[in-house]
Design a protein around this motif. Structure first.
Motif, PDB file in Angstrom:
ATOM      1  N   LEU A 302      16.198  58.026  34.297  1.00  0.00           N
ATOM      2  CA  LEU A 302      15.195  58.834  34.993  1.00  0.00           C
ATOM      3  C   LEU A 302      14.531  59.864  34.087  1.00  0.00           C
ATOM      4  O   LEU A 302      13.460  60.376  34.426  1.00  0.00           O
ATOM      5  CB  LEU A 302      15.839  59.543  36.188  1.00  0.00           C
ATOM      6  CG  LEU A 302      16.436  58.596  37.240  1.00  0.00           C
ATOM      7  CD1 LEU A 302      17.087  59.386  38.348  1.00  0.00           C
ATOM      8  CD2 LEU A 302      15.361  57.668  37.799  1.00  0.00           C
ATOM      9  N   ILE A 303      15.151  60.193  32.968  1.00  0.00           N
ATOM     10  CA  ILE A 303      14.517  61.075  31.988  1.00  0.00           C
ATOM     11  C   ILE A 303      14.788  60.514  30.594  1.00  0.00           C
ATOM     12  O   ILE A 303      15.668  59.678  30.401  1.00  0.00           O
ATOM     13  CB  ILE A 303      15.031  62.541  32.063  1.00  0.00           C
ATOM     14  CG1 ILE A 303      16.487  62.622  31.567  1.00  0.00           C
ATOM     15  CG2 ILE A 303      14.878  63.108  33.469  1.00  0.00           C
ATOM     16  CD1 ILE A 303      16.967  64.054  31.345  1.00  0.00           C
ATOM     17  N   PRO A 316      10.325  63.256  31.972  1.00  0.00           N
ATOM     18  CA  PRO A 316      10.636  62.215  32.957  1.00  0.00           C
ATOM     19  C   PRO A 316      10.174  60.839  32.480  1.00  0.00           C
ATOM     20  O   PRO A 316       9.212  60.724  31.720  1.00  0.00           O
ATOM     21  CB  PRO A 316       9.847  62.661  34.190  1.00  0.00           C
ATOM     22  CG  PRO A 316       8.663  63.382  33.614  1.00  0.00           C
ATOM     23  CD  PRO A 316       9.189  64.094  32.384  1.00  0.00           C
ATOM     24  N   THR A 317      10.851  59.790  32.916  1.00  0.00           N
ATOM     25  CA  THR A 317      10.386  58.424  32.695  1.00  0.00           C
ATOM     26  C   THR A 317       9.519  58.015  33.881  1.00  0.00           C
ATOM     27  O   THR A 317       9.517  58.683  34.929  1.00  0.00           O
ATOM     28  CB  THR A 317      11.577  57.453  32.586  1.00  0.00           C
ATOM     29  OG1 THR A 317      12.260  57.437  33.851  1.00  0.00           O
ATOM     30  CG2 THR A 317      12.537  57.876  31.482  1.00  0.00           C
ATOM     31  N   PRO A 318       8.784  56.914  33.771  1.00  0.00           N
ATOM     32  CA  PRO A 318       8.033  56.416  34.935  1.00  0.00           C
ATOM     33  C   PRO A 318       8.938  56.184  36.148  1.00  0.00           C
ATOM     34  O   PRO A 318       8.532  56.439  37.283  1.00  0.00           O
ATOM     35  CB  PRO A 318       7.424  55.106  34.418  1.00  0.00           C
ATOM     36  CG  PRO A 318       7.264  55.329  32.945  1.00  0.00           C
ATOM     37  CD  PRO A 318       8.468  56.138  32.544  1.00  0.00           C
ATOM     38  N   MET A 321       9.610  59.537  37.772  1.00  0.00           N
ATOM     39  CA  MET A 321       8.441  59.993  38.526  1.00  0.00           C
ATOM     40  C   MET A 321       8.290  59.202  39.818  1.00  0.00           C
ATOM     41  O   MET A 321       7.947  59.749  40.866  1.00  0.00           O
ATOM     42  CB  MET A 321       7.184  59.855  37.662  1.00  0.00           C
ATOM     43  CG  MET A 321       7.146  60.787  36.460  1.00  0.00           C
ATOM     44  SD  MET A 321       7.257  62.544  36.900  1.00  0.00           S
ATOM     45  CE  MET A 321       5.755  62.738  37.861  1.00  0.00           C
ATOM     46  N   ALA A 322       8.550  57.883  39.753  1.00  0.00           N
ATOM     47  CA  ALA A 322       8.432  57.057  40.954  1.00  0.00           C
ATOM     48  C   ALA A 322       9.437  57.492  42.009  1.00  0.00           C
ATOM     49  O   ALA A 322       9.137  57.537  43.205  1.00  0.00           O
ATOM     50  CB  ALA A 322       8.646  55.587  40.591  1.00  0.00           C
ATOM     51  N   LEU A 323      10.665  57.835  41.577  1.00  0.00           N
ATOM     52  CA  LEU A 323      11.683  58.286  42.519  1.00  0.00           C
ATOM     53  C   LEU A 323      11.257  59.572  43.216  1.00  0.00           C
ATOM     54  O   LEU A 323      11.421  59.718  44.431  1.00  0.00           O
ATOM     55  CB  LEU A 323      13.003  58.489  41.783  1.00  0.00           C
ATOM     56  CG  LEU A 323      14.184  58.961  42.641  1.00  0.00           C
ATOM     57  CD1 LEU A 323      14.546  57.914  43.678  1.00  0.00           C
ATOM     58  CD2 LEU A 323      15.388  59.269  41.765  1.00  0.00           C
TER      59      LEU A 323
END
Length: 336
Positions: A302-303, A316-318, A321-323
């Motif tokens: 998630l990061i 953050p990873t995509p 961000m989606a979460l």
């Protein structure tokens, strides 16, 4: 032989890192990488997949973007924005500009015979624009969120360099293999052996990190852009930039259900590139707790954490961000 860029104090004051990735500049660099044979381990899978998906219109656009040489300026504007916004800008290119850009290219490169009619044949020009859009979708579309993350991670590093060492450190460390800062001149080694001097006359330069760039390219005249390989100091991250995102650990993801950890993720999303100490302040927790939560978030995919000297910088990873953008929305920072 080198490209020597002469800086004044005003130029140094106006030198910066691009705020966002430039979609069509990155596309041009990706096209060059597609037609090259270097970096087989890193790029050959992407090359095979891209070539298999190539449409006839995409090949038309590709034929105007050689592996070595000049691309018509209207096909690779140094403009920020979403890919759709920048492609719309290309579609609005005037007939006169098309003629000028093609004539400039023809002085140094061969141009396909059919391209001589681009300025006069609106239907043909629309086909090329459609091909350019398809080319972006094929080469960069699936990767674009990840490339933006890669871009922002590099920009975080450069921002730290700017804060700790000023513009001179920024210039000296962008790409040491190809760039040398010899005050007040930035010397860029040219693969074609060109020898040239450029005086910026107070306009400064914009540095543009790129996932596909392997050396350094200067785009001039003003405004002047200098590309360099993103995250050059992080070879593992650079090598895996085009690889699929890691699958989140099934053991780590359930641990994210706690509100404190969710607020930590939220703080990182709202302040990408924050250090562990800054994260602790933002989330109103102890630095040791901030480090522990960041570790779990990183293991869950998630990061991402980038190390700059002795500082860990979190973004953050995509997936992260989606979460945050699903369900009931973001958690307030500092929630218990």
């Amino acid at each position: 032989m080198a490209y020597r860029i002469h800086f004044t104090l005003q130029d140094l004051a106006r030198t910066r890192v691009s705020e966002a990735a430039l979609p069509l500049l990155e596309l041009e660099l990706a096209v060059r990488a597609l037609q090259d044979r270097s970096q087989p381990t890193r790029l050959d899978a992407w090359r095979r997949q891209s070539r298999a998906a190539m449409s006839e219109q995409a090949r038309m656009a590709l034929s105007l973007m050689p592996a070595v040489g000049s691309t018509p300026d209207f096909l690779s504007p140094t403009q920020a924005g979403t890919p759709e916004e920048v492609l719309e800008h290309v579609r609005a290119t005037s007939r006169k500009q098309i003629q000028v850009d093609l004539a400039d290219v023809a002085m140094h490169n061969s141009v396909p015979a059919w391209a001589r009619h681009l300025a006069d044949d609106a239907s043909l020009f629309n086909e090329v624009c459609a091909g350019l859009s398809q080319l972006h979708g094929i080469l960069l579309g699936p990767l674009w969120p990840r490339l933006n993350t890669h871009f922002m991670a590099d920009r975080t590093v450069r921002s730290r360099q700017l804060l700790t060492g000023g513009v001179e450190e920024l210039l000296a460390r962008a790409n040491p293999r190809w760039i040398r800062w010899n005050p007040p001149v930035l010397e860029i080694r040219m693969i074609n052996g060109a020898d040239r001097d450029l005086h910026l006359e107070g306009e400064g330069v914009t540095l543009v990190p790129s996932a596909f760039c392997t050396r350094t390219i200067v785009i001039s005249p003003a405004p002047v852009f200098i590309t360099y390989p993103a995250l050059l100091d992080e070879p593992l991250r650079r090598f895996t930039a085009l690889a699929p995102d890691p699958t989140p650990s099934t053991a780590a993801v359930p641990a994210l259900l706690g509100r404190t950890r969710a607020s930590v993720l939220n703080a990182i999303a709202e302040h990408p590139g924050c250090s562990t100490k800054e994260l602790a302040t933002l989330a109103a927790i102890a630095p040791a707790s901030a480090s522990e939560h960041a570790t779990v978030l990183r293991e869950a995919g998630l990061i991402r954490t980038l190390r700059h000297r002795n500082t860990a910088l979190h973004s953050p990873t995509p997936l992260g961000m989606a979460l945050l953008n699903t369900g009931s929305g973001r958690f307030p920072v500092g929630s218990p």
